[in-house]
Design a protein around this motif. Structure first.
Motif, PDB file in Angstrom:
ATOM      1  N   PHE A  18       0.807  -1.230   0.000  1.00 59.64           N
ATOM      2  CA  PHE A  18       0.000   0.000   0.000  1.00 59.64           C
ATOM      3  C   PHE A  18       0.841   1.282   0.000  1.00 59.64           C
ATOM      4  O   PHE A  18       0.287   2.366   0.137  1.00 59.64           O
ATOM      5  CB  PHE A  18      -0.910   0.018   1.241  1.00 59.64           C
ATOM      6  CG  PHE A  18      -2.260  -0.610   1.015  1.00 59.64           C
ATOM      7  CD1 PHE A  18      -2.381  -1.821   0.366  1.00 59.64           C
ATOM      8  CD2 PHE A  18      -3.415   0.017   1.452  1.00 59.64           C
ATOM      9  CE1 PHE A  18      -3.628  -2.407   0.173  1.00 59.64           C
ATOM     10  CE2 PHE A  18      -4.668  -0.549   1.269  1.00 59.64           C
ATOM     11  CZ  PHE A  18      -4.774  -1.776   0.615  1.00 59.64           C
ATOM     12  N   GLY A  77      -7.551  12.856   4.021  1.00 56.29           N
ATOM     13  CA  GLY A  77      -6.643  12.192   3.085  1.00 56.29           C
ATOM     14  C   GLY A  77      -6.612  12.982   1.778  1.00 56.29           C
ATOM     15  O   GLY A  77      -7.484  13.835   1.547  1.00 56.29           O
ATOM     16  N   VAL A  78      -5.613  12.709   0.954  1.00 57.84           N
ATOM     17  CA  VAL A  78      -5.579  13.373  -0.354  1.00 57.84           C
ATOM     18  C   VAL A  78      -6.785  12.943  -1.185  1.00 57.84           C
ATOM     19  O   VAL A  78      -7.282  13.683  -2.021  1.00 57.84           O
ATOM     20  CB  VAL A  78      -4.266  13.053  -1.091  1.00 57.84           C
ATOM     21  CG1 VAL A  78      -4.343  13.406  -2.558  1.00 57.84           C
ATOM     22  CG2 VAL A  78      -3.137  13.827  -0.471  1.00 57.84           C
ATOM     23  N   ASP A  79      -7.277  11.752  -0.919  1.00 61.81           N
ATOM     24  CA  ASP A  79      -8.437  11.276  -1.677  1.00 61.81           C
ATOM     25  C   ASP A  79      -9.587  12.279  -1.636  1.00 61.81           C
ATOM     26  O   ASP A  79     -10.226  12.538  -2.646  1.00 61.81           O
ATOM     27  CB  ASP A  79      -8.895   9.916  -1.123  1.00 61.81           C
ATOM     28  CG  ASP A  79      -8.226   8.764  -1.851  1.00 61.81           C
ATOM     29  OD1 ASP A  79      -7.209   9.007  -2.526  1.00 61.81           O
ATOM     30  OD2 ASP A  79      -8.716   7.632  -1.749  1.00 61.81           O
ATOM     31  N   TYR A 122      -8.111   8.610  -9.362  1.00 57.89           N
ATOM     32  CA  TYR A 122      -8.448   9.760 -10.218  1.00 57.89           C
ATOM     33  C   TYR A 122      -9.648   9.400 -11.101  1.00 57.89           C
ATOM     34  O   TYR A 122     -10.575  10.186 -11.253  1.00 57.89           O
ATOM     35  CB  TYR A 122      -7.274  10.173 -11.114  1.00 57.89           C
ATOM     36  CG  TYR A 122      -6.019  10.613 -10.388  1.00 57.89           C
ATOM     37  CD1 TYR A 122      -6.065  11.187  -9.117  1.00 57.89           C
ATOM     38  CD2 TYR A 122      -4.761  10.467 -10.980  1.00 57.89           C
ATOM     39  CE1 TYR A 122      -4.906  11.588  -8.465  1.00 57.89           C
ATOM     40  CE2 TYR A 122      -3.603  10.878 -10.339  1.00 57.89           C
ATOM     41  CZ  TYR A 122      -3.685  11.428  -9.087  1.00 57.89           C
ATOM     42  OH  TYR A 122      -2.524  11.821  -8.450  1.00 57.89           O
ATOM     43  N   ALA A 171       0.423  12.775 -10.791  1.00 58.17           N
ATOM     44  CA  ALA A 171       1.035  12.317  -9.542  1.00 58.17           C
ATOM     45  C   ALA A 171       2.548  12.408  -9.731  1.00 58.17           C
ATOM     46  O   ALA A 171       3.086  11.860 -10.689  1.00 58.17           O
ATOM     47  CB  ALA A 171       0.625  10.878  -9.243  1.00 58.17           C
ATOM     48  N   SER A 219       2.503   6.924  -9.296  1.00 60.17           N
ATOM     49  CA  SER A 219       2.310   5.536  -8.869  1.00 60.17           C
ATOM     50  C   SER A 219       1.525   4.838  -9.983  1.00 60.17           C
ATOM     51  O   SER A 219       0.583   5.445 -10.510  1.00 60.17           O
ATOM     52  CB  SER A 219       1.515   5.499  -7.562  1.00 60.17           C
ATOM     53  OG  SER A 219       1.249   4.179  -7.195  1.00 60.17           O
ATOM     54  N   ASP A 248      -0.055  16.015  -7.622  1.00 60.16           N
ATOM     55  CA  ASP A 248      -0.266  15.212  -6.412  1.00 60.16           C
ATOM     56  C   ASP A 248       1.107  14.758  -5.908  1.00 60.16           C
ATOM     57  O   ASP A 248       1.728  13.862  -6.477  1.00 60.16           O
ATOM     58  CB  ASP A 248      -1.170  14.020  -6.793  1.00 60.16           C
ATOM     59  CG  ASP A 248      -1.438  13.079  -5.629  1.00 60.16           C
ATOM     60  OD1 ASP A 248      -0.781  13.202  -4.578  1.00 60.16           O
ATOM     61  OD2 ASP A 248      -2.311  12.205  -5.796  1.00 60.16           O
ATOM     62  N   ALA A 257       2.016  13.144  -3.244  1.00 57.79           N
ATOM     63  CA  ALA A 257       1.869  12.182  -2.146  1.00 57.79           C
ATOM     64  C   ALA A 257       3.231  11.601  -1.725  1.00 57.79           C
ATOM     65  O   ALA A 257       3.465  11.335  -0.551  1.00 57.79           O
ATOM     66  CB  ALA A 257       0.928  11.043  -2.559  1.00 57.79           C
ATOM     67  N   THR A 262      -0.039  14.420   1.108  1.00 59.20           N
ATOM     68  CA  THR A 262      -0.671  13.546   2.102  1.00 59.20           C
ATOM     69  C   THR A 262       0.231  13.380   3.316  1.00 59.20           C
ATOM     70  O   THR A 262       1.450  13.550   3.224  1.00 59.20           O
ATOM     71  CB  THR A 262      -0.974  12.155   1.507  1.00 59.20           C
ATOM     72  OG1 THR A 262      -1.657  11.381   2.494  1.00 59.20           O
ATOM     73  CG2 THR A 262       0.282  11.395   1.099  1.00 59.20           C
ATOM     74  N   SER A 308      -0.179  10.441   4.813  1.00 54.83           N
ATOM     75  CA  SER A 308      -0.329   8.984   4.900  1.00 54.83           C
ATOM     76  C   SER A 308       0.962   8.235   4.628  1.00 54.83           C
ATOM     77  O   SER A 308       1.075   7.074   4.978  1.00 54.83           O
ATOM     78  CB  SER A 308      -1.324   8.487   3.845  1.00 54.83           C
ATOM     79  OG  SER A 308      -2.600   8.976   4.077  1.00 54.83           O
ATOM     80  N   ARG A 324      -6.275   9.501   8.236  1.00 56.87           N
ATOM     81  CA  ARG A 324      -6.866  10.119   7.053  1.00 56.87           C
ATOM     82  C   ARG A 324      -6.701  11.642   7.086  1.00 56.87           C
ATOM     83  O   ARG A 324      -7.614  12.375   7.452  1.00 56.87           O
ATOM     84  CB  ARG A 324      -8.366   9.748   6.897  1.00 56.87           C
ATOM     85  CG  ARG A 324      -8.685   8.273   6.993  1.00 56.87           C
ATOM     86  CD  ARG A 324      -7.930   7.433   5.971  1.00 56.87           C
ATOM     87  NE  ARG A 324      -8.187   7.875   4.621  1.00 56.87           N
ATOM     88  CZ  ARG A 324      -7.196   8.166   3.746  1.00 56.87           C
ATOM     89  NH1 ARG A 324      -5.923   8.036   4.079  1.00 56.87           N
ATOM     90  NH2 ARG A 324      -7.495   8.566   2.534  1.00 56.87           N
ATOM     91  N   ILE A 325      -5.524  12.078   6.736  1.00 56.58           N
ATOM     92  CA  ILE A 325      -5.322  13.529   6.650  1.00 56.58           C
ATOM     93  C   ILE A 325      -4.384  13.868   5.492  1.00 56.58           C
ATOM     94  O   ILE A 325      -3.352  13.235   5.304  1.00 56.58           O
ATOM     95  CB  ILE A 325      -4.862  14.135   8.009  1.00 56.58           C
ATOM     96  CG1 ILE A 325      -4.785  15.664   7.911  1.00 56.58           C
ATOM     97  CG2 ILE A 325      -3.577  13.533   8.526  1.00 56.58           C
ATOM     98  CD1 ILE A 325      -4.837  16.372   9.256  1.00 56.58           C
TER      99      ILE A 325
END
Ligand SMILES: Cc1ncc(COP(=O)(O)O)c(C=O)c1O
Length: 365
Positions: free
Chosen positions: A36, A88-90, A117, A158, A162, A188, A190, A214, A216, A225-226
């Protein structure tokens, strides 16, 4: 008289019915989790201390995000109005898409890239325009430029990407923003900490640039979740209209300040992952396995037609890895998260055993 009860549930929008299901594994994962791209160890001990000090009021009251947004903005050299915390970035991606994508608009995406996305675009009536990267999985800059149309409303990049781990340069990103002034360029970041290069300093100066980050990954707060979105004030004002005022919970808000203040812990973890990445890449090279040069905390590896068996054997050896075969242009490729050097020794041992089994199997055939 009672009304007849229908037996079937109402159908969702056609666009939702057409969506592919995205089911990441979400349980029974008691192994070394290299699937993950999370922090594989821990967050800062200062975050744990802050959690221990949580008072009852933090749970009974709705979360108050503004002081933490101001603190984070100062930490990043931005104005508070330029920064929004998100679940989260989500959530940042979801809300940005809902803010800007209308029916007939186009979301422009290099692929392969982060799966969500397309998922969030499907919650709008916009068209997704994808540009396939070549075999080297480098950022398809020229093709993206050529795919920009007057209907392009968001370009999502991104960086690092990824599952490839490859990057777009600052000059390329700037050129995209300039070529598509009618669109929002979302970068992004991340995996920024494992790469080290950013365009966050351009926020505000480039009117159509937003940067997502993120907590995460390097910070190790995926469970809280931030994440955040930073952009020009005028643009962020619209985003805030759509964003829930309460989507970032009180525990996440209490943990963010100590996480960003503990630079020593972050630097240590990132240094550890970078060293482990170099060692793991050498191990892949020694085994003669094709890989893509990664600037993130994961490596994409070519396994070939026996990718599913590879993943099963690695799991059996106690290491979870992620089959990316269903990503566009990624058939036979598996993504492996990089943890600490100690953890990657375990991963290399599992890899050695798995490749010995697979190769013995191919010879026997
Ligand atoms: C490129 C990219 N963006 C965003 C995310 C999700 O981040 P968050 O946990 O903040 O929602 C991921 C997670 O894998 C990712 O790979």
């Amino acid at each position: 008289m009672t009304q007849a009860v229908t037996t079937s549930a109402p159908a969702p929008r056609a666009r939702v019915q057409a969506m592919k299901e995205y089911h990441p594994p979400l349980g029974n994962r008691d192994a070394l989790r290299l699937d993950f791209n999370e922090n594989t160890l821990d967050c800062s001990p200062k975050v744990r201390e802050a959690l221990g000090r949580i008072a009852a009021g933090a749970l009974t009251r709705y979360p108050e995000r503004e002081p933490v947004e101001a603190l984070l903005a100062a930490h990043l050299g931005l104005r508070p109005e330029q920064v929004a915390l998100t679940n989260g970035v989500d959530e940042a991606i979801h809300v940005l898409f809902q803010t800007f994508l209308d029916a007939g608009d186009e979301l422009l995406l290099p692929v392969p890239t982060y799966t969500m996305y397309e998922v969030y675009a499907s919650a709008t009536e916009a068209r997704v325009v994808t540009v396939q990267a070549g075999d080297d999985l480098q950022f398809p800059f020229e093709q993206i430029l050529a795919a920009i149309t007057p209907r392009t409303r968001i370009i999502a990049v991104a960086n690092p990407n990824s599952p490839s781990g490859t990057v777009a340069s600052r000059a390329q990103l700037l050129a995209l923003a300039q070529r598509a002034p009618q669109a929002v360029l979302m970068v992004d970041e991340a995996y920024f900490h494992f790469y080290g290069e950013t365009v966050l300093d351009l926020v505000g100066a480039v009117p159509n640039l937003v940067v997502a980050r993120t907590f995460s990954k390097a910070y190790g707060l995926a469970g809280l979740r931030i994440g955040m979105l930073a952009g020009p004030v005028e643009l962020m004002r619209w985003v805030r209209r759509v964003l829930s005022p309460y989507s970032v919970n009180s525990l996440a808000l209490a943990c963010l300040p100590p996480a960003i203040e503990d630079a020593a812990y972050l630097d240590w973890y990132v240094g550890e992952v970078r060293a482990a990445r170099a060692e793991f890449e050498s191990a892949l090279d020694a085994l003669g396995m094709r890989r893509w040069p990664s600037r993130a905390n994961f490596v994409l590896v070519e396994i070939g037609p026996r990718h599913a068996e590879f993943v099963r054997l690695m799991n059996a050896a106690g290491v979870l890895v992620r089959d990316r075969s269903s990503d566009p242009g990624c058939d036979g490729r598996v993504r492996i998260t990089i943890g600490t050097r100690e953890q990657m020794k375990q991963a290399i041992a599992a890899l050695d055993r798995t490749m010995t089994t697979l190769r013995a199997g191919s010879e026997a055939q």
